[in-house]
Motif scaffolding. Structure first.
Motif, PDB file in Angstrom:
ATOM      1  N   PRO B 121       0.873  -1.189   0.127  1.00 55.52           N
ATOM      2  CA  PRO B 121      -0.029  -0.108  -0.039  1.00 55.52           C
ATOM      3  C   PRO B 121       0.758   1.288  -0.199  1.00 55.52           C
ATOM      4  O   PRO B 121       0.354   1.985  -0.342  1.00 55.52           O
ATOM      5  CB  PRO B 121      -0.743  -0.132   1.347  1.00 55.52           C
ATOM      6  CG  PRO B 121      -0.030  -0.995   2.079  1.00 55.52           C
ATOM      7  CD  PRO B 121       0.482  -2.117   1.125  1.00 55.52           C
ATOM      8  N   HIS B 122       2.108   1.159   0.460  1.00 54.39           N
ATOM      9  CA  HIS B 122       2.959   2.428   0.519  1.00 54.39           C
ATOM     10  C   HIS B 122       3.047   2.661  -0.951  1.00 54.39           C
ATOM     11  O   HIS B 122       3.107   3.996  -1.472  1.00 54.39           O
ATOM     12  CB  HIS B 122       4.363   2.218   1.058  1.00 54.39           C
ATOM     13  CG  HIS B 122       4.170   1.874   2.523  1.00 54.39           C
ATOM     14  ND1 HIS B 122       5.153   1.677   3.328  1.00 54.39           N
ATOM     15  CD2 HIS B 122       2.980   1.714   3.355  1.00 54.39           C
ATOM     16  CE1 HIS B 122       4.940   1.284   4.747  1.00 54.39           C
ATOM     17  NE2 HIS B 122       3.400   1.438   4.656  1.00 54.39           N
ATOM     18  N   ALA B 124       1.256   1.976  -3.549  1.00 55.75           N
ATOM     19  CA  ALA B 124      -0.110   2.494  -4.092  1.00 55.75           C
ATOM     20  C   ALA B 124      -0.253   4.158  -3.497  1.00 55.75           C
ATOM     21  O   ALA B 124      -0.777   4.960  -4.372  1.00 55.75           O
ATOM     22  CB  ALA B 124      -1.029   1.628  -3.661  1.00 55.75           C
ATOM     23  N   GLY B 125       0.103   4.357  -2.203  1.00 56.45           N
ATOM     24  CA  GLY B 125       0.052   5.553  -1.706  1.00 56.45           C
ATOM     25  C   GLY B 125       0.923   6.496  -2.418  1.00 56.45           C
ATOM     26  O   GLY B 125       0.445   7.831  -2.717  1.00 56.45           O
ATOM     27  N   CYS B 126       2.232   6.349  -2.552  1.00 54.20           N
ATOM     28  CA  CYS B 126       2.956   7.087  -3.343  1.00 54.20           C
ATOM     29  C   CYS B 126       2.471   7.522  -4.647  1.00 54.20           C
ATOM     30  O   CYS B 126       2.348   8.781  -4.956  1.00 54.20           O
ATOM     31  CB  CYS B 126       4.347   6.430  -3.789  1.00 54.20           C
ATOM     32  SG  CYS B 126       5.414   6.125  -1.990  1.00 54.20           S
TER      33      CYS B 126
END
Lengths: 342, 308
Positions: B121-122, B124-126
């Protein structure tokens, strides 16, 4: 201004000058706007900065972490704190660890707004507070404001903070009115609020329990007892200095905590005081907490579950070795009943 | 499409990572100077190198615990990595992270996690931030085959597909999670096919063929950069050494020596070794060896962080 409006105003005012701030979560842009706390934000800031999310709390926190790596300051909203428990991996294993695990090279400036439910049969999975669980974790900051003024000032401080903040709101406070300064101001994280000064006994509470404690304070006053009421406001960091100074003065303490007793913040406060100077106590301190069971649903059982102003008043009398005089007590009928469904 | 110079670059980077990992294996015991769990990348070099060469400045990778290859392939600093393994102040995470937690923000290496699927998810968050900020960058989520079993993988895929986020999911399928084989953990459906339910492309490549990995990455990254959403690349590969630590582990019995030898035959570096002459190879080995010596010396001589 209402608590819910103060929340909305804090977000709107910060978003006007800081483009890195965005708000997301299930229901954030819906017509009810998370009980009013996000109403109108999408219209003003657009769907890129105010948006709904899939129901994936763990990935959402993870994605907020990732977005923060790219200079964003995300706010995530969960309509019930209980849902946030699905995200404990990203909160505890990741967000809380990042600053430490990478020697300060990367920071995670995210705010996770979570709402505690109570009343109208919220039941076992819609009413947990869990503040002690989050407060246990180094790397997190945990706040639980009670007044509209504090909720706005603390939310602004939380958004500007470079650490992940668990921002605990209470559903029962959403319609509470209070004076709120215009414009941007900050209430510092980690500073308790002495709501009422007193000399006979110290009553420490947080979030919704401060409201009950203030009511108990009125009853105690009528009995001639001067209670010092402290609103913790922040659990991590916990302002032990303010509590310590008060108990050194009064020698008597009741901690009122909407949570379970074992490993809770009430026990932590008493332990820290005893470590400092066990002789400061004139009487054994008292913890007023939930019974050791999940919250029931039926209105009768639910009422019995929660600590009331009357309980606080009675515990205070016991701590002061005074006769409990129910006639003097101003009943909890004064409280506006909460009507659901949510 | 892949010219000789690029092929040589890919070869050199894989060789460099191989030599770093093998040197770590060589000196890990009995010196025990690197007191942290260390997951070596030997055998899997083509994946990180193939993927990272398809990236441009501003793109990021979010690696997992088998992090050395990703860190180096994305341009991380070897001295800072070695110092980190030695627990030193000069380490990329100042001695707080160790082998599993490397970071080099300037090179686009976001912090790596040792929780399965933790950084998916990191990435995807970037990618979400890139989309909000309207910058044409791409984020890479790298993980192993067991991370596919975690909920957060599916949560991230769902969201990335929904919002067409510029992220590429790279699964290094090395067939084992520690010593548990794929077959006892997943139904017999290829990992790359899991994307069907999310409506995004999934491709399987020979993860020991750096050219194939590079080509797949180039296509996935172009799609992501153009706003056409994510892709999952499943790269079939094999870790030569034990899950964590410097040894070979076929004696444990969960996999055979024969299986290992078959994969060693498919060595990703050997497969493109024709890009250099024997003399060139010797010079490369000599140069890299010197750099690794220097990094180890640097790590050894650096001070420990001070407990506060």
């Amino acid at each position: 201004m209402k608590y819910s409006e103060a929340l909305r105003e804090a977000q709107a005012q910060i978003m006007r000058y800081d483009e890195s701030v965005f708000v997301c979560g299930l229901g954030v842009p819906d017509p009810k706007g998370v009980f009013g706390s996000t109403v109108g934000l999408e219209e003003e800031f657009g769907p890129k900065r105010v948006f709904d999310t899939p129901a994936c709390e763990n990935a959402t926190v993870g994605m907020m972490i990732g977005a923060s790596f790219q200079g964003m300051r995300p706010i995530m909203v969960n309509q019930r704190l209980d849902f946030t428990l699905l995200a404990l991996d990203q909160i505890i294993n990741h967000a809380a660890k990042w600053k430490w695990m990478f020697g300060g090279v990367q920071r995670v400036p995210i705010v996770i707004r979570v709402i505690v439910g109570r009343g109208w049969g919220q039941g076992a999975q819609h009413s947990q507070t869990m503040h002690a669980l989050f407060a246990h974790i180094p790397g997190l900051k945990v706040v639980a404001p009670v007044s509209p003024k504090d909720v706005k000032g603390l939310l602004i401080s939380s958004i500007e903070d470079d650490d992940p903040v668990i921002f605990i709101e209470h559903r029962r406070l959403y319609d509470e009115e209070g004076d709120v300064p215009q414009g941007i101001y900050r209430v510092p994280i980690g500073k308790a609020n002495v709501v009422q000064e007193g000399v006979d006994i110290t009553l420490v509470a947080l979030s919704h329990m401060v409201v009950e404690t203030e009511k108990a304070g009125i009853a105690l006053k009528e009995k001639g007892i001067s209670a010092e009421i402290i609103d913790m406001r922040s659990l991590r960091p916990l302002d032990m200095d303010t509590i310590l100074n008060s108990v050194k003065k009064t020698g008597r303490l009741v901690v009122i905590d909407d949570d379970w007793k074992l490993c809770g913040i009430a026990g932590e406060i008493i332990a820290a005081l005893v470590e400092n100077d066990h002789k400061m106590f004139k009487a054994p301190p008292i913890r007023l907490t939930w019974p050791d069971m999940p919250t029931p649903t039926s209105v009768v059982l639910e009422s019995a579950h929660y600590t009331t102003a009357k309980d606080i008043y009675e515990a205070s009398c016991i701590c002061l070795d005074r006769r409990v005089d129910p006639a003097l007590f101003i009943d909890e009928e004064r409280e506006q009943p909460f009507s659901g469904p949510f | 499409m892949i010219n000789h110079d690029l092929k040589k670059k890919l070869y050199k980077e894989m060789l460099y990572i191989r030599m770093i990992e093998e040197r770590i294996a060589e000196i890990y015991h009995p010196a025990d100077e690197m007191k942290c769990p260390t997951h070596l990348y030997t055998g899997q070099e083509a994946v990180a190198v193939g993927i990272c060469n398809a990236l441009i400045e501003g793109d990021v990778v979010c690696p997992y615990h088998r992090s050395h290859g990703w860190y180096m392939a994305k341009g991380g600093d070897l001295k800072a990595m070695m110092a980190e393994l030695f627990g030193k102040e000069a380490g990329c995470s100042k001695g707080w992270g160790g082998s599993m937690h490397l970071v080099d923000v300037g090179s686009g290496v976001m912090g790596s996690s040792s929780i399965l699927g933790g950084t998916i998810p990191h990435a995807a968050g970037c990618a979400l931030a890139f989309q909000i900020k309207e910058v044409e960058n791409v984020a890479i989520a790298s993980c192993g085959d067991a991370a596919i079993e975690e909920g957060v993988f599916h949560e991230s895929m769902n969201w990335a597909s929904l919002k067409k986020l510029p992220v590429v999911f790279v699964c290094e399928n090395n067939l084992y999670s520690t010593s548990s084989p794929l077959g006892v953990r997943q139904p017999p459906v290829e990992i790359y096919k899991r994307t069907v339910s999310y409506g995004i492309p999934g491709v399987r490549v020979d993860g020991n063929d750096v050219l194939k990995v590079y080509e797949a990455a180039l296509e996935a990254v172009s799609l992501a950069r153009a706003g056409d959403g994510p892709t999952l690349i499943e790269a079939m590969t094999y870790r030569w050494r034990e899950h964590v630590g410097p040894n070979y582990d076929y004696s444990l019995g969960y996999r055979s020596k024969q299986e290992l030898e078959e994969w060693i035959e498919k060595c990703p570096i050997k497969r493109v070794s024709d890009v250099v002459s024997e003399r060139e190879e010797e010079l490369l080995i000599e140069g890299f060896s010197k750099e690794i010596d220097e990094a180890i010396d640097f790590a050894r001589q650096s001070p420990f962080p001070k407990p506060s």
